[in-house]
Design a protein around this motif. Sequence first.
Motif, short mmCIF file in Angstrom:
data_model
loop_
_atom_site.label_atom_id
_atom_site.label_comp_id
_atom_site.label_asym_id
_atom_site.label_seq_id
_atom_site.Cartn_x
_atom_site.Cartn_y
_atom_site.Cartn_z
N THR A 21 0.68 -1.06 0.03
CA THR A 21 0.00 -0.02 0.05
C THR A 21 0.99 1.22 0.15
O THR A 21 1.68 1.37 0.98
N VAL A 22 0.76 2.27 -0.94
CA VAL A 22 1.38 3.29 -1.06
C VAL A 22 0.46 4.52 -0.25
O VAL A 22 -0.84 4.75 -0.81
N ILE A 83 3.61 -1.14 3.80
CA ILE A 83 3.04 0.38 3.47
C ILE A 83 4.20 1.24 3.07
O ILE A 83 5.46 1.12 3.82
N VAL A 84 4.53 1.76 1.92
CA VAL A 84 5.27 2.91 1.60
C VAL A 84 4.51 4.11 1.67
O VAL A 84 3.65 4.52 1.16
N THR A 85 4.84 5.18 2.47
CA THR A 85 4.21 6.53 2.72
C THR A 85 5.13 7.51 2.22
O THR A 85 6.20 7.67 1.97
N THR A 86 4.32 8.81 1.75
CA THR A 86 4.87 9.72 1.28
C THR A 86 5.19 10.69 2.53
O THR A 86 4.75 10.19 3.74
N LEU A 95 -4.13 4.65 9.64
CA LEU A 95 -3.68 3.88 8.85
C LEU A 95 -2.44 3.25 9.50
O LEU A 95 -2.21 1.95 9.19
N PHE A 96 -1.62 3.78 10.10
CA PHE A 96 -0.33 3.40 10.54
C PHE A 96 -0.65 2.88 11.97
O PHE A 96 0.15 1.88 12.42
N ARG A 97 -1.56 3.28 12.62
CA ARG A 97 -2.26 2.57 13.75
C ARG A 97 -2.50 1.06 13.54
O ARG A 97 -2.15 0.23 14.12
N ALA A 98 -3.33 1.20 12.31
CA ALA A 98 -3.70 -0.26 11.91
C ALA A 98 -2.51 -1.05 11.59
O ALA A 98 -2.61 -2.44 11.70
N ASP A 103 1.29 -5.53 12.42
CA ASP A 103 2.75 -5.91 12.28
C ASP A 103 3.13 -5.96 10.80
O ASP A 103 3.99 -6.48 10.34
N VAL A 104 2.51 -4.74 10.08
CA VAL A 104 2.94 -4.51 8.82
C VAL A 104 3.99 -3.18 8.78
O VAL A 104 3.91 -2.07 9.41
N PRO A 105 5.25 -3.40 8.30
CA PRO A 105 6.23 -2.43 8.24
C PRO A 105 5.90 -1.10 7.48
O PRO A 105 5.17 -1.06 6.33
#
Length: 248
Positions: A21-22, A83-86, A95-98, A103-105
């Motif tokens: 997910t971006v 996840i790759v975030t801007t 999104l990041f709490r989820a 346990d998704v980097p």
Amino acid sequence: MGSGKVTTGSAPFDLQGKHVTVAGLGVSGIPAAKALHARGALVTVVNDGDDARSREQAAGLEALGITVRLGDGATLPEGTELIVTTPGWQPGKPLFRAATEADVPVWGDVELAWRLRGPDAAPWLAVTGTNGKTTTVRMLAAILEAAGLRTAAVGNIGVSLLDVVLGEETYDVLAVELSSYQLHWAPSLRAHSAAVLNLAPDHLDWHGSMEAYAADKGRIYEGNQVACVYNVADKATEDLVREADVEE
């Protein structure tokens, strides 16, 4: 299509068929989505906005076979493995709490660029600070060019690191401007040399505290191979060097 593997510590992370997910579109998210897609990842882009510009950007990605969800940046897509975030997305977003709970980097676009660079990639000379980053990086690039080196001023200066790292042009060294946002999401970055120009309260609503802001700035020194440059007139920058784990 390039290799689907990137290095994560000692073990390769195979992007082929992985659900990535971006988070966010724009100058960082679009190159990240395209790079991941080119390496066989199953990419979903989520974006808070749903305006005309976002829809135009989404259409370009969807034409490549990338899924885009506009107006839905809070929900973690089912099956996400990375996840790759801007840079601008705050760590406290749902999104990041989820992602933490699952346990998704989470990587930033700088982290992705660092991991996708080739074995003969140009070293990075990295610069951060509250003020003066862009001017300093441009000056650094000019000095390197005057020394006869092939270089480019990249990163937070407005030039995507991913585009440069994955492009066809080769460089001897890169002058890299990094913001505190980018450094927060770049845990494995290990620059050739780095500088923190100064520290003053900034973006504290994003980082949560001055201590957290300084710690993210200090990440630039981690694993430095040759030199850590600090400001003798700003003791906080020297403290960051002393706290960093650098190569002997």
